[in-house]
Write a protein that holds these residues in place. Structure first.
Motif, mmCIF file in Angstrom:
data_model
loop_
_atom_site.group_PDB
_atom_site.id
_atom_site.type_symbol
_atom_site.label_atom_id
_atom_site.label_comp_id
_atom_site.label_asym_id
_atom_site.label_seq_id
_atom_site.Cartn_x
_atom_site.Cartn_y
_atom_site.Cartn_z
ATOM 1 N N ASP A 53 0.814 -1.222 0.000
ATOM 2 C CA ASP A 53 0.000 0.000 0.000
ATOM 3 C C ASP A 53 0.847 1.271 0.000
ATOM 4 O O ASP A 53 0.414 2.302 -0.515
ATOM 5 C CB ASP A 53 -0.933 0.004 1.216
ATOM 6 C CG ASP A 53 -2.062 -1.012 1.080
ATOM 7 O OD1 ASP A 53 -2.287 -1.471 -0.059
ATOM 8 O OD2 ASP A 53 -2.693 -1.329 2.096
ATOM 9 N N ALA A 54 2.033 1.212 0.594
ATOM 10 C CA ALA A 54 2.880 2.395 0.670
ATOM 11 C C ALA A 54 3.357 2.855 -0.709
ATOM 12 O O ALA A 54 3.761 4.005 -0.883
ATOM 13 C CB ALA A 54 4.081 2.129 1.572
ATOM 14 N N PHE A 55 3.293 1.933 -1.693
ATOM 15 C CA PHE A 55 3.743 2.269 -3.036
ATOM 16 C C PHE A 55 2.660 2.971 -3.855
ATOM 17 O O PHE A 55 2.943 3.623 -4.853
ATOM 18 C CB PHE A 55 4.191 0.986 -3.754
ATOM 19 C CG PHE A 55 4.884 1.216 -5.070
ATOM 20 C CD1 PHE A 55 6.193 1.665 -5.130
ATOM 21 C CD2 PHE A 55 4.226 0.971 -6.273
ATOM 22 C CE1 PHE A 55 6.828 1.869 -6.336
ATOM 23 C CE2 PHE A 55 4.847 1.167 -7.492
ATOM 24 C CZ PHE A 55 6.159 1.616 -7.519
ATOM 25 N N ARG A 56 1.411 2.829 -3.433
ATOM 26 C CA ARG A 56 0.289 3.341 -4.231
ATOM 27 C C ARG A 56 0.385 4.839 -4.549
ATOM 28 O O ARG A 56 0.127 5.243 -5.682
ATOM 29 C CB ARG A 56 -1.041 3.050 -3.516
ATOM 30 C CG ARG A 56 -1.434 1.580 -3.518
ATOM 31 C CD ARG A 56 -2.741 1.383 -2.746
ATOM 32 N NE ARG A 56 -3.119 -0.032 -2.683
ATOM 33 C CZ ARG A 56 -3.859 -0.651 -3.600
ATOM 34 N NH1 ARG A 56 -4.279 0.027 -4.654
ATOM 35 N NH2 ARG A 56 -4.164 -1.915 -3.460
ATOM 36 N N PRO A 57 0.718 5.701 -3.581
ATOM 37 C CA PRO A 57 0.763 7.142 -3.899
ATOM 38 C C PRO A 57 1.737 7.489 -5.017
ATOM 39 O O PRO A 57 1.511 8.451 -5.765
ATOM 40 C CB PRO A 57 1.193 7.778 -2.575
ATOM 41 C CG PRO A 57 0.766 6.803 -1.534
ATOM 42 C CD PRO A 57 0.965 5.449 -2.152
ATOM 43 N N ILE A 58 2.815 6.705 -5.145
ATOM 44 C CA ILE A 58 3.796 6.983 -6.189
ATOM 45 C C ILE A 58 3.189 6.789 -7.571
ATOM 46 O O ILE A 58 3.557 7.449 -8.539
ATOM 47 C CB ILE A 58 5.049 6.091 -5.997
ATOM 48 C CG1 ILE A 58 5.817 6.559 -4.754
ATOM 49 C CG2 ILE A 58 5.951 6.130 -7.227
ATOM 50 C CD1 ILE A 58 7.007 5.709 -4.411
ATOM 51 N N PRO A 116 -3.074 3.565 -14.423
ATOM 52 C CA PRO A 116 -3.964 2.392 -14.355
ATOM 53 C C PRO A 116 -3.462 1.411 -13.303
ATOM 54 O O PRO A 116 -2.271 1.403 -12.967
ATOM 55 C CB PRO A 116 -3.889 1.801 -15.757
ATOM 56 C CG PRO A 116 -3.433 2.932 -16.628
ATOM 57 C CD PRO A 116 -2.547 3.780 -15.771
ATOM 58 N N PRO A 117 -4.342 0.566 -12.749
ATOM 59 C CA PRO A 117 -3.901 -0.421 -11.757
ATOM 60 C C PRO A 117 -2.669 -1.178 -12.233
ATOM 61 O O PRO A 117 -2.644 -1.695 -13.355
ATOM 62 C CB PRO A 117 -5.113 -1.337 -11.618
ATOM 63 C CG PRO A 117 -6.278 -0.470 -11.973
ATOM 64 C CD PRO A 117 -5.784 0.463 -13.030
ATOM 65 N N ALA A 118 -1.641 -1.199 -11.378
ATOM 66 C CA ALA A 118 -0.347 -1.761 -11.790
ATOM 67 C C ALA A 118 -0.110 -3.169 -11.284
ATOM 68 O O ALA A 118 0.818 -3.837 -11.742
ATOM 69 C CB ALA A 118 0.772 -0.844 -11.297
ATOM 70 N N LEU A 119 -0.911 -3.622 -10.346
ATOM 71 C CA LEU A 119 -0.691 -4.944 -9.773
ATOM 72 C C LEU A 119 -0.849 -6.014 -10.853
ATOM 73 O O LEU A 119 -1.868 -6.100 -11.527
ATOM 74 C CB LEU A 119 -1.694 -5.195 -8.650
ATOM 75 C CG LEU A 119 -1.350 -6.311 -7.664
ATOM 76 C CD1 LEU A 119 -0.080 -5.993 -6.900
ATOM 77 C CD2 LEU A 119 -2.509 -6.534 -6.693
ATOM 78 N N GLY A 120 0.206 -6.811 -11.035
ATOM 79 C CA GLY A 120 0.181 -7.885 -12.027
ATOM 80 C C GLY A 120 0.625 -7.461 -13.413
ATOM 81 O O GLY A 120 0.763 -8.309 -14.302
ATOM 82 N N ASP A 160 12.293 -3.504 -5.420
ATOM 83 C CA ASP A 160 12.407 -2.058 -5.605
ATOM 84 C C ASP A 160 12.004 -1.391 -4.288
ATOM 85 O O ASP A 160 10.826 -1.316 -3.964
ATOM 86 C CB ASP A 160 11.494 -1.607 -6.754
ATOM 87 C CG ASP A 160 11.442 -0.086 -6.890
ATOM 88 O OD1 ASP A 160 12.306 0.589 -6.306
ATOM 89 O OD2 ASP A 160 10.535 0.409 -7.580
ATOM 90 N N THR A 161 12.981 -0.940 -3.530
ATOM 91 C CA THR A 161 12.723 -0.184 -2.305
ATOM 92 C C THR A 161 12.856 1.293 -2.656
ATOM 93 O O THR A 161 13.938 1.746 -3.019
ATOM 94 C CB THR A 161 13.731 -0.557 -1.204
ATOM 95 O OG1 THR A 161 13.733 -1.967 -1.031
ATOM 96 C CG2 THR A 161 13.383 0.128 0.096
ATOM 97 N N VAL A 162 11.749 2.043 -2.572
ATOM 98 C CA VAL A 162 11.746 3.383 -3.155
ATOM 99 C C VAL A 162 11.070 4.397 -2.236
ATOM 100 O O VAL A 162 10.134 4.063 -1.509
ATOM 101 C CB VAL A 162 11.045 3.367 -4.541
ATOM 102 C CG1 VAL A 162 9.619 2.859 -4.413
ATOM 103 C CG2 VAL A 162 11.051 4.740 -5.196
ATOM 104 N N MET A 163 11.564 5.625 -2.297
ATOM 105 C CA MET A 163 10.958 6.747 -1.581
ATOM 106 C C MET A 163 10.987 7.962 -2.506
ATOM 107 O O MET A 163 12.027 8.291 -3.084
ATOM 108 C CB MET A 163 11.733 7.045 -0.297
ATOM 109 C CG MET A 163 11.230 8.269 0.469
ATOM 110 S SD MET A 163 12.101 8.505 2.039
ATOM 111 C CE MET A 163 13.765 8.837 1.455
ATOM 112 N N GLU A 164 9.851 8.629 -2.661
ATOM 113 C CA GLU A 164 9.824 9.827 -3.496
ATOM 114 C C GLU A 164 10.391 11.015 -2.713
ATOM 115 O O GLU A 164 10.013 11.252 -1.566
ATOM 116 C CB GLU A 164 8.409 10.149 -3.964
ATOM 117 C CG GLU A 164 8.356 11.352 -4.897
ATOM 118 C CD GLU A 164 7.023 11.533 -5.588
ATOM 119 O OE1 GLU A 164 6.895 12.506 -6.355
ATOM 120 O OE2 GLU A 164 6.100 10.709 -5.356
#
Length: 305
Positions: A12-17, A22-26, A92-96
């Motif tokens: 869920d923490a990735f969603r704001p990025i 469009p939905p990216a899951l999968g 992918d460990t990411v922070m904006e």
């Protein structure tokens, strides 16, 4: 990011990025970030080859809200291995960091603008000091006039600072320049609609109004109880060729005599004002009272960046 098809799995923490993507899951990671794949694809390839990449404040122009957007990210692409050591995907460990980078950029711009303003201000003070000491008859007179002019400049700076140096309300500029003279025995009236002045025009107008008021206190309408100064301006449509006019009119004071000598104050209210406002100035020494007129167009007084 899993398997040869780079299937995207995220928390869920990735969603704001993702923004409004469009939905990216999968979906394939390369499809999700197709607009920047030329930049991040080689780093993904390195991770899948077993080599991790860590990068801070990496700039990317992404499209997540229907338009190109300048962004920055700090991230690490790390290979994920199975029990035999084979790379099957990557983490992918990411922070904006867009907010931080924009704040730093704005800070640099503000510092550069401050340095520019300070240089201009110091140059103006140097010019005022030079002209004041050149025109004054005594050292005491020069010191008094210079102190008053610098105080007027300081008040104009205060007004501009409240609006982040973008522009200043003309009424506040005029009233600020007149404040030291409000206790004089004559009457001062001000009339005019709201209008924003560019920073350099605001400072010049403040100095000009102070010069006119000082002369009125010494020789003109503000030197007697029956005297009156009326300051008025008229405006047209913003950023048009409509006329802008500002008038200073004195009445009820001693008979006006045109001065034999023109000092810095006279040059300021005539030449410098005409230059800064890209207009014309008329200084009329009528016996019944001094009249000063500035005329230009609204296009010339639009606040400039």
């Amino acid at each position: 990011v899993w398997g040869p098809d780079l299937i995207t799995i995220y928390n869920d923490a990735f969603r704001p990025i993702l923004g409004d993507k469009p939905p990216a899951l999968g979906r394939s990671f390369s499809e999700v970030w197709s607009e920047v794949w030329d930049e991040i694809g080689p780093m993904v390839a390195k991770a899948l080859a077993g080599e991790a990449t860590f990068i801070e404040d990496f700039p990317l122009t992404i499209d997540r809200y229907g338009h190109p957007e300048e962004t920055w990210f700090t991230f690490c692409y790390s290979p994920i291995r199975d029990e035999a050591g084979r790379v099957l995907g990557m983490m992918d460990t990411v922070m904006e960091t867009t907010g931080k980078m924009l704040a730093e950029r704005n800070g640099r711009l503000l510092n550069a603008e401050l340095a520019h303003r300070m240089k201009n201000t110091l140059a103006m003070i140097a010019a005022i000091a030079s002209q004041t000491f050149r025109s004054a008859e005594t050292l005491e007179e020069a010191q008094s006039i210079l102190s008053e002019r610098i105080a007027t400049l300081g008040e104009a700076h205060s007004i501009l600072t409240r609006s982040s140096w973008s522009s200043a309300p003309i009424r506040a500029v005029v009233e600020g320049a007149l404040a030291p003279h409000r206790s004089e025995i004559g009457t001062i009236r001000i009339e005019g609609p709201p209008l924003q002045l560019a920073a350099d025009q605001a400072m010049t107008l403040a100095l000009a109004v102070n010069e006119l008021a000082t002369n009125a206190v010494k020789y003109g309408a503000l030197s007697v109880e029956t005297g009156e100064v009326f300051i008025a301006w008229r405006v047209g449509r913003p950023q048009s060729d409509d006329a802008f006019r500002l008038e200073w009119t004195e009445s009820g004071g001693p008979a006006v005599v045109k001065p034999l000598r023109h000092g810095f104050g006279s040059r300021l209210v005539e030449r410098v004002m005409a230059q800064k406002f890209h207009g014309t100035v008329e200084l009329d020494y009528r016996p019944e009272g001094l009249r000063y007129r500035l005329a230009t167009t609204m296009a010339q007084i639009a606040p400039r960046g």
